[in-house]
Design a protein around this motif. Structure first.
Motif, short mmCIF file in Angstrom:
data_model
loop_
_atom_site.label_atom_id
_atom_site.label_comp_id
_atom_site.label_asym_id
_atom_site.label_seq_id
_atom_site.Cartn_x
_atom_site.Cartn_y
_atom_site.Cartn_z
N GLY A 2 -6.40 2.85 5.65
CA GLY A 2 -6.70 2.08 4.45
C GLY A 2 -5.69 2.26 3.34
N TYR A 55 -6.43 -6.49 -7.60
CA TYR A 55 -5.75 -6.42 -6.30
C TYR A 55 -5.75 -7.78 -5.62
CZ TYR A 55 -5.01 -5.73 -1.37
OH TYR A 55 -4.54 -5.87 -0.10
N TRP A 115 -8.89 2.42 1.58
CA TRP A 115 -8.74 1.02 1.17
C TRP A 115 -9.36 0.79 -0.20
CZ3 TRP A 115 -11.78 -3.21 -0.04
CH2 TRP A 115 -11.18 -4.46 0.05
N TYR A 169 -7.36 2.40 -3.15
CA TYR A 169 -6.19 1.67 -3.64
C TYR A 169 -6.61 0.43 -4.43
CZ TYR A 169 -1.71 -0.56 -4.04
OH TYR A 169 -0.58 -1.14 -4.55
N PRO A 185 -14.00 3.81 4.49
CA PRO A 185 -13.40 2.83 3.57
C PRO A 185 -12.75 3.42 2.33
CG PRO A 185 -15.77 2.82 3.30
CD PRO A 185 -15.47 3.81 4.39
N PHE A 194 0.83 -1.21 0.00
CA PHE A 194 0.00 0.00 0.00
C PHE A 194 0.87 1.27 0.00
CE2 PHE A 194 -3.18 -2.99 0.37
CZ PHE A 194 -4.45 -2.44 0.53
N ALA A 236 -6.75 -2.76 7.32
CA ALA A 236 -7.66 -1.66 7.65
C ALA A 236 -9.11 -2.09 7.55
CB ALA A 236 -7.41 -0.48 6.71
N ALA A 237 -9.36 -3.23 6.89
CA ALA A 237 -10.72 -3.76 6.83
C ALA A 237 -11.27 -3.99 8.24
CB ALA A 237 -10.74 -5.06 6.04
N ARG A 292 -2.34 -0.46 5.12
CA ARG A 292 -2.34 -1.91 5.19
C ARG A 292 -3.72 -2.45 4.80
NH1 ARG A 292 1.59 -4.56 7.64
NH2 ARG A 292 0.24 -6.34 8.02
N PRO A 293 -3.78 -3.66 4.22
CA PRO A 293 -5.10 -4.24 3.90
C PRO A 293 -5.91 -4.56 5.15
CG PRO A 293 -3.32 -5.82 3.47
CD PRO A 293 -2.67 -4.50 3.72
#
Length: 402
Positions: A206, A274, A257, A260, A254, A104, A212-213, A209-210
């Motif tokens: 977001g 992705y 995230w 990206y 969101p 990211f 962040a979900a 890092r992924p």
């Protein structure tokens, strides 16, 4: 003949202090820093001890501690993105492809900006971001812990995060500290009902890092439960207007995230690009099948030890629920753990991936306070710091990534 003034009348009256939210921003920031200073000091002390141990071990092994922290594994990928932008791929001997689109953009952007504005190179800039973000993360973790269980709990919580088994990664040019800082302060903003701030910090998380979900889910679930409770209580008139800032914060949360993910999709010409990139790195979601296969492939003592560790993790999650942590804090911590366990990625990275789940450390922090002795608490933290530092030096002097 005049009467003598009473002692109470002779004392100057103190001016009433304005409420916290009405004080100037600079005064509030200074007060917050003063409150968190012990936590920052404790965190800095344990991380500095870890760096000293690493330096001694690296010197004994004839290796460069700076290189170990700033110029290996994922750090190199981030620095390459910072220097050249996206577009670099590596073809593996088995024909697989690793693309830098798996990483990211926020950390590389900060590295590039600092490197261009200072004499530091990209590696030094990465360490600077990680170390400063570590302090901000410790401050945010303290703020959450102090709000829930008091200042002493906040200090112990920040120190425990600094002696986490894989806390050596907090001193590397990785994204863990940056993400944790954004997540901790976003959760604190939710706890203090600053939803726009929480959403904005979630946007930045977001872009980091992924995982962040997990933070996005924490904000969304908390908002949904709030609306349902109001509806069930019959407070339906103006429910949207009353919760406008909350809904706005959740709506923007969101965007980092998703932005990206859309960027990768447009660049690669596929809506699921992705996820394809992550799958090429072995990071697809398999519901825990890879973890189960890894355990079954271990010798019996190793499998039993790993099962015991997972049982301990489950116990921590149970204690968090039993502790009745606020919903956003609880959802975030559990979601980070779940995301870390249900992926098919490299097993050795899972403890590092769970490190941002600092709410798991709230039950141990509160338990340490029951010792009712600062000396005893400090002794426990010192032992944990020594173990963490030793494990970190051993890991960094090895050949595999954390």
């Amino acid at each position: 003949m005049s009467a003598e003034p009473s002692p109470q009348a002779a004392r100057p009256r103190s001016r009433p202090q304005p409420p916290q939210e009405h004080r100037p921003l600079r005064a509030r920031a200074a007060a917050a820093f003063a409150s968190g200073a012990p936590a920052l000091g404790a965190y800095a002390a344990v991380r500095l001890f870890g760096l000293v141990v690493l330096q001694v071990a690296a010197s004994a092994a004839g290796k460069d501690a700076f290189h170990l922290l700033a110029e290996r594994w994922d750090s190199i990928w981030y620095q390459r993105v910072a220097e050249h932008g996206y577009g670099y791929t590596v073809t593996l001997p088995d024909g697989g492809i690793h693309s830098d689109l798996a990483f990211f953009p926020l950390l590389p952007a900060l590295e590039r900006g600092i490197a261009e504005a200072t004499p530091l190179g990209l590696a030094g800039a990465g360490l600077l971001v990680a170390w400063l973000a570590g302090l901000l993360a410790a401050w945010g973790i303290f703020a959450v812990g102090a709000r829930l269980y008091g200042r002493r709990a906040g200090v112990v919580l920040a120190a425990l995060w600094g002696v986490y088994p894989t806390a050596f990664v907090q001193s590397m040019a990785y994204t863990e500290t940056l993400f944790t800082a954004l997540a901790a302060w976003s959760l604190y903003a939710v706890l203090t009902r600053r939803w726009i701030v929480a959403g904005a910090l979630c946007v930045l998380a977001g872009l980091t890092r992924p995982s962040a979900a997990a933070l996005i889910a924490a904000l969304a679930i908390t908002a949904a439960v709030t609306l349902v409770r109001e509806y069930r209580a019959g407070a339906t008139d103006g429910i949207v207007r009353r919760n406008g800032r909350m809904l706005a914060g959740v709506a923007i949360a969101p965007l980092g995230w998703l932005g990206y993910v859309v960027f990768v999709a447009v660049r690669e010409g596929s809506p699921f690009a992705y996820f394809d990139v992550q799958a090429q790195w072995g990071n697809s979601i398999d519901g825990g099948a890879a973890l189960a296969a890894f355990i079954l492939g271990l010798p019996l003592p190793g499998a039993l030890g790993l099962c015991a560790a997972l049982a301990g993790l489950g116990r921590l999650v149970y204690l968090c629920v039993r502790q009745r942590q606020p919903l956003p804090v609880l959802v975030y911590g559990i979601a980070v753990v779940v995301i870390s366990l249900i992926g098919s990625g490299y097993f050795g990275s899972r403890p590092r991936l769970m490190m941002p789940a600092f709410p798991l450390l709230l039950p141990p922090a509160v338990a340490l306070l029951r010792l009712r002795s600062t000396a005893r608490t400090a002794t426990v933290l010192a032992v944990l710091a020594a173990a963490s530092a030793g494990y970190g030096a051993w890991t960094l002097l090895g050949s595999g990534p954390p």
